[in-house]
Structure formats: C-alpha cells, structure tokens
Design an enzyme around this catalytic site. Structure first.
Site, PDB file in Angstrom:
ATOM      1  N   ALA A  32       0.845  -1.207   0.000  1.00  0.00           N
ATOM      2  CA  ALA A  32       0.000   0.000   0.000  1.00  0.00           C
ATOM      3  C   ALA A  32       0.875   1.251   0.000  1.00  0.00           C
ATOM      4  CB  ALA A  32      -0.922  -0.017   1.212  1.00  0.00           C
ATOM      5  N   ILE A  45       2.901   3.045  -5.211  1.00  0.00           N
ATOM      6  CA  ILE A  45       2.208   2.435  -6.356  1.00  0.00           C
ATOM      7  C   ILE A  45       0.893   1.811  -5.886  1.00  0.00           C
ATOM      8  CG2 ILE A  45       2.330   0.784  -8.271  1.00  0.00           C
ATOM      9  CD1 ILE A  45       5.328   1.083  -8.292  1.00  0.00           C
ATOM     10  N   GLY A  46       0.933   1.117  -4.746  1.00  0.00           N
ATOM     11  CA  GLY A  46      -0.283   0.463  -4.238  1.00  0.00           C
ATOM     12  C   GLY A  46      -1.416   1.469  -4.023  1.00  0.00           C
ATOM     13  N   ASP A  94      -0.995  -4.365   3.456  1.00  0.00           N
ATOM     14  CA  ASP A  94       0.409  -3.988   3.694  1.00  0.00           C
ATOM     15  C   ASP A  94       0.808  -4.535   5.054  1.00  0.00           C
ATOM     16  OD1 ASP A  94       2.266  -1.564   2.249  1.00  0.00           O
ATOM     17  OD2 ASP A  94       2.878  -2.165   4.273  1.00  0.00           O
ATOM     18  N   ARG A 105      23.097  -5.114  -4.217  1.00  0.00           N
ATOM     19  CA  ARG A 105      22.055  -5.788  -4.994  1.00  0.00           C
ATOM     20  C   ARG A 105      21.559  -7.032  -4.246  1.00  0.00           C
ATOM     21  NH1 ARG A 105      23.663  -8.238 -10.352  1.00  0.00           N
ATOM     22  NH2 ARG A 105      21.632  -8.942 -10.998  1.00  0.00           N
ATOM     23  N   HIS A 155      13.461  -5.643 -17.571  1.00  0.00           N
ATOM     24  CA  HIS A 155      13.154  -4.291 -17.100  1.00  0.00           C
ATOM     25  C   HIS A 155      14.431  -3.746 -16.473  1.00  0.00           C
ATOM     26  CE1 HIS A 155      10.842  -0.971 -15.782  1.00  0.00           C
ATOM     27  NE2 HIS A 155      10.825  -1.286 -14.508  1.00  0.00           N
TER      28      HIS A 155
HETATM   29  N1  APR Z   1       4.257  -7.597   2.714  1.00  0.00           N
HETATM   30  C1  APR Z   1       3.447  -6.601   2.292  1.00  0.00           C
HETATM   31  N2  APR Z   1       3.877  -5.344   2.079  1.00  0.00           N
HETATM   32  C2  APR Z   1       5.168  -5.094   2.323  1.00  0.00           C
HETATM   33  C3  APR Z   1       6.073  -6.085   2.768  1.00  0.00           C
HETATM   34  C4  APR Z   1       5.562  -7.389   2.974  1.00  0.00           C
HETATM   35  N3  APR Z   1       6.350  -8.377   3.417  1.00  0.00           N
HETATM   36  N4  APR Z   1       7.289  -5.517   2.884  1.00  0.00           N
HETATM   37  C5  APR Z   1       7.168  -4.226   2.531  1.00  0.00           C
HETATM   38  N5  APR Z   1       5.875  -3.967   2.193  1.00  0.00           N
HETATM   39  C6  APR Z   1       5.268  -2.710   1.771  1.00  0.00           C
HETATM   40  C7  APR Z   1       5.869  -1.490   2.461  1.00  0.00           C
HETATM   41  O1  APR Z   1       5.371  -1.358   3.773  1.00  0.00           O
HETATM   42  C8  APR Z   1       5.433  -0.371   1.522  1.00  0.00           C
HETATM   43  O2  APR Z   1       4.229   0.233   1.962  1.00  0.00           O
HETATM   44  O3  APR Z   1       5.466  -2.477   0.395  1.00  0.00           O
HETATM   45  C9  APR Z   1       5.197  -1.091   0.178  1.00  0.00           C
HETATM   46  C10 APR Z   1       6.103  -0.585  -0.928  1.00  0.00           C
HETATM   47  O4  APR Z   1       5.759   0.729  -1.187  1.00  0.00           O
HETATM   48  P1  APR Z   1       6.819   1.864  -1.579  1.00  0.00           P
HETATM   49  O5  APR Z   1       8.051   1.729  -0.736  1.00  0.00           O
HETATM   50  O6  APR Z   1       6.087   3.169  -1.589  1.00  0.00           O
HETATM   51  O7  APR Z   1       7.264   1.448  -3.054  1.00  0.00           O
HETATM   52  P2  APR Z   1       6.505   1.736  -4.424  1.00  0.00           P
HETATM   53  O8  APR Z   1       6.976   3.009  -5.000  1.00  0.00           O
HETATM   54  O9  APR Z   1       5.052   1.511  -4.241  1.00  0.00           O
HETATM   55  O10 APR Z   1       7.143   0.571  -5.338  1.00  0.00           O
HETATM   56  C11 APR Z   1       6.880  -0.782  -5.042  1.00  0.00           C
HETATM   57  O11 APR Z   1       7.397  -1.548  -7.262  1.00  0.00           O
HETATM   58  O12 APR Z   1       8.299  -0.529  -9.142  1.00  0.00           O
HETATM   59  C12 APR Z   1       8.554  -1.311  -8.032  1.00  0.00           C
HETATM   60  O13 APR Z   1      10.832  -0.745  -7.521  1.00  0.00           O
HETATM   61  C13 APR Z   1       9.512  -0.632  -7.080  1.00  0.00           C
HETATM   62  O14 APR Z   1       9.916  -2.652  -5.875  1.00  0.00           O
HETATM   63  C14 APR Z   1       9.251  -1.409  -5.824  1.00  0.00           C
HETATM   64  C15 APR Z   1       7.749  -1.687  -5.902  1.00  0.00           C
END
Ligand code: APR
Length: 324
Positions: free
Chosen positions: A16, A19-20, A39, A94, A181
């Site tokens: 969430a 992107i979510g 999330d 990485r 990608h």
């Molecule tokens: N289960 C569920 N959610 C999780 C977990 C998990 N085990 N671990 C982390 N998260 C959640 C985080 O709490 C965070 O809210 O995943 C979310 C990721 O959101 P952002 O950090 O805002 O990243 P975002 O820009 O949405 O990108 C998500 O897509 O394009 C790719 O490189 C980007 O890998 C990244 C992903």
C-alpha cells in the site's frame, strides 16, 4: 443477492505504498471492483482506504476498499497486483535488496496459494524479472496466470518521448519495448511508429536524426532512473500504476490486448533456461492467451541477448542465495 446479475470483481493490492495507493485510486475511479489493500505496515492500508472511500463519496462511486494487515481478506480475489517490497536504499547491495524482496515474494506467494489460487497475478516489485520468477515458484501458479509489469511501462515511456520529440499527439505514436526491465531493455525501432511510419523509415527519410533516435532510446532505458533522480525519495508511481491497471483491465474485460509483458519463456527469443522476459503477450480472460514470437534483426537479437544474460544473472543470484 437474488437479483445480482454478476458479482463485482475483487482486486487485491499487495503493498500500500506509492504504487499500491495509486493503484487503489485508479481502481476506484474506474470502478473496477471491490478492492483489498494489504500492507505489513499497521495503519497504512487502513488510512489510505479510509481516505480513498471519502474521495469516492465525491465521485459517487459505490465500491468498497478494505485496508488490512491480514492476508485472509484477499480470499477469492480475481486479480492480485503485487508492489510489496523495499526500494534500494543508499549503501544497500544488490544482494541485500534481492534478499529482502525475495523474502517478501515468498510470503506473498504463500498467501496467493492459500487464499486466491485462481487469481491472475501481476508482479510489479523490482528487480522485476527475478521477482516474478520467484513469485511463480512460491505461489505455484501456472504460466498463463502470472506476468510481470515492465514492458507496458517502458513502451509508454518510449511513446511519450517520441510524441514529445515529434510534437505529435500520443495517439499517433505506438512503440514496443522488449527484454528485461533494466538498462538492457530493447526498444524496437521497426515496430514503433510515428504517424504510421516506422522509426527506421523516419531515419531513412531524414525526418528523424539517427543521433536523436539513439538519445530517445537511451532516455527510455534510463526512464526509471531519471525519475528517481528528480524525486530524490522513492521511484515512479503514476505510470507504473497505470501500466498495471492496463494489464488488469485486459484480463478482467477479456480484451485480447497485445502488450509487452514479462511472460514465462522456455526456449523462444533465444533464452537458454526458463525465465520471465518482456515479450509481446496477448492478454485476455484466459490470462496470458498467447506469446507472439517476432522476427528480430541481428542487432535486436544481440541486444536482447544482453538482456537475457542480465535476467539469467538475477535468477542465478536467487539460486545462490537459496531462494529457489
Ligand atoms: N508484505 C506486504 N507489504 C510489504 C512487505 C511485505 N512483506 N514488505 C514491505 N511492504 C510494503 C511497504 O510497507 C510499503 O508500503 O510495500 C510497500 C512498498 O511501497 P513503496 O516503498 O512506496 O514502493 P513503491 O513506489 O510503491 O514501489 C513498489 O514496485 O516498481 C517497483 O521498484 C519498485 O519494488 C518497488 C515496488
């Protein structure tokens, strides 16, 4: 219930974050179905869901958004879009990133297997080609039921740069990007057109300088990085979310839409081991209905081989780290 002709679709969004949250907003505005926003961070999906429902009131859209930290609510989802994970932070190798996000993919895969094994799954988490491979491994989904979102985004970036360069409407530009990608993706100049004329033909006719074409291709390859550098915190989210929604709609509405998607390959396009790679894919109610094998020029195949090698390295890393 007796008079309900068809049940609403259920869309589960795992992650969430940026992107979510954008995905949830798009699902809401397009009234795609009932949404579950999951999330691990407590309060985040609940807060976003509440905010979104309050915006739905202004648009008079009756759909439900549930924010949750419990996977059980994704039960029966038709579509799952996975953005859960961590972005790469300064000082992180990485392998560090791969370790964190691979662990997340294992958790998400288990949840899909338990609660919605018939869902169509779109993986967005990076490093994309390795993450979708692992997500298939942990969820046990068949090849037609899982893809990675990359090519649609890369192609739309290329389209935008071309329309901007030629000063034409986006409607007059189509573009296709193959491969992994990453920096080694392969924008196809024969199959990308401006005003119906291929980019190769534009170069031959002198309406596009070869140097400009090379610069547009390079900008597409570095498209994600350009945005990361500008934002300073986080990475692109509007276009990635719109790209994943385009794929979800193709499946939900049985569109038979040809897109560039990371699909499972065994021997086509020169791959030497099973892997997910961005290739022309027809999406419909069957999920991945068909993968189209395009004839490539020698140079395009050579570029694609570099991309294939990069994805192979990622999968080898997953094996070395014990994830598969
Ligand atoms: N289960 C569920 N959610 C999780 C977990 C998990 N085990 N671990 C982390 N998260 C959640 C985080 O709490 C965070 O809210 O995943 C979310 C990721 O959101 P952002 O950090 O805002 O990243 P975002 O820009 O949405 O990108 C998500 O897509 O394009 C790719 O490189 C980007 O890998 C990244 C992903």
């Amino acid at each position: 219930m007796r008079f309900l002709a068809q049940k609403k679709h259920k869309i589960a969004l795992i992650g969430a974050g940026n992107i979510g949250g954008t995905l949830a907003h798009l699902c809401l505005l397009k009234d795609l179905g009932d949404i579950v926003l999951f999330d691990v961070k407590e309060g985040l999906p609940q807060g976003k869901a509440l905010d979104l429902m309050q915006s739905a009131a202004l648009d008079n859209i009756d759909c439900s958004i549930l924010g949750t930290n419990d996977y059980k609510y994704i039960e029966g989802a038709n579509i799952v879009i996975v953005t859960a994970g961590s972005p790469r932070k300064p000082g992180m190798t990485r392998d560090d990133l791969l370790n964190i996000n691979a662990t997340v993919m294992n958790e998400v895969g288990e949840a899909i297997k338990t609660y919605c094994p018939t869902a169509f799954v779109i993986c967005v988490t990076n490093p994309l080609d390795a993450m979708v491979y692992l997500l298939q491994h942990s969820s046990g989904l068949p090849d037609n039921q899982i893809i990675g979102m990359a090519g649609v985004l890369d192609s739309s970036r290329f389209r935008f740069f071309l329309a901007d360069h030629f000063k034409v409407s986006l409607k007059n530009v189509d573009a296709f990007v193959l491969g992994g990608h990453g920096d080694s993706m392969v924008p196809l100049t024969q199959l990308s057109h401006v005003n119906g004329v291929s980019l190769e033909e534009h170069v031959l006719q002198g309406t596009l300088e070869a140097n400009d074409l090379a610069a547009l291709i390079q900008r597409t390859r570095m498209g994600g990085g350009e945005i990361v550098n500008l934002l300073k915190v986080g990475s692109a989210f509007y276009a990635p979310a719109a790209s994943a929604i385009c794929m979800a709609e193709a499946v939900l509405f049985d569109q038979h839409l040809l897109v560039s998607a990371a699909s499972k390959l065994y021997a086509s396009y020169g791959v030497k081991r099973p892997m997910f790679l961005g290739v022309p894919t027809v999406l419909s109610g069957l999920g991945v209905e068909k993968i189209i094998e395009l004839p490539l020029t020698k140079e395009e195949q050579e570029n694609l081989n570099i991309s294939i090698k990069a994805v192979e390295d990622q999968i080898n890393d997953l094996e070395r780290l014990g994830f598969i």
